[in-house]
Design an enzyme around this catalytic site. Structure first.
Site, PDB file in Angstrom:
ATOM      1  CB  THR A  13      -7.285  -1.809   1.253  1.00 58.87           C
ATOM      2  OG1 THR A  13      -6.421  -2.941   1.385  1.00 58.87           O
ATOM      3  CG2 THR A  13      -7.583  -1.555  -0.210  1.00 58.87           C
ATOM      4  CG  ASP A  14      -9.926  -0.669   5.864  1.00 61.64           C
ATOM      5  OD1 ASP A  14     -10.216  -1.633   5.125  1.00 61.64           O
ATOM      6  OD2 ASP A  14     -10.769   0.159   6.258  1.00 61.64           O
ATOM      7  CB  ALA A  15      -8.230  -5.052   8.487  1.00 60.08           C
ATOM      8  CB  VAL A  18     -12.689  -0.236   2.650  1.00 61.56           C
ATOM      9  CG1 VAL A  18     -13.149   1.181   2.387  1.00 61.56           C
ATOM     10  CG2 VAL A  18     -13.853  -1.217   2.535  1.00 61.56           C
TER      11      VAL A  18
END
Length: 132
Positions: A13-15, A18
């Protein structure tokens, strides 16, 4: 139709929690590898025989954001088989069938040392035909 379970880990995931867009390609790659393994294709053996499959085209549609800690499925189906290439239709779905990402991936069979197309080995063709 081959189905492979995918768990979304923090590293995927990103920050914002997601799934980062490039990781969908990794999920699809893993599922194609497992699909081939399920029909008895040993990629280490293929490499020893100077044979490899390489992605030549990838089209993705991002339909819904997958998130950290989801358990999803990659559905994989060979939709076209040519002498030296395979086209896969792949979808990342939840257990109710909701689509998160779908794509069409084309892989070519090559002679690895020459990086030139070659016919897909007959045993693989036969297994794919019998499985469809």
């Amino acid at each position: 139709m081959f189905r492979w379970p995918i768990s979304i880990y923090y590293e995927d995931t990103d920050a914002g929690g997601v799934v980062y867009h490039a990781n969908y390609l990794k999920f699809f790659e893993r599922a194609r590898t497992e699909c081939l393994r399920a029909i008895g294709v040993n990629q280490t053996q293929l490499l020893a025989e100077d044979i490899a499959f390489v992605v030549t085209r990838a089209e993705l549609d991002f339909c819904r954001a997958a998130r950290f800690e989801q358990n999803l499925l990659v559905e994989t189906l060979v939709i076209e088989m040519k002498k030296a290439s395979l086209t896969f239709q792949q979808r990342l779905v939840d257990h109710q069938g909701v689509v998160y990402c779908e794509g069409k991936i084309v892989v070519a069979c090559i002679t690895l040392t020459r990086m030139k197309p070659r016919a897909i080995p007959q045993n693989i063709v036969q297994e794919l035909k019998s499985g469809s």
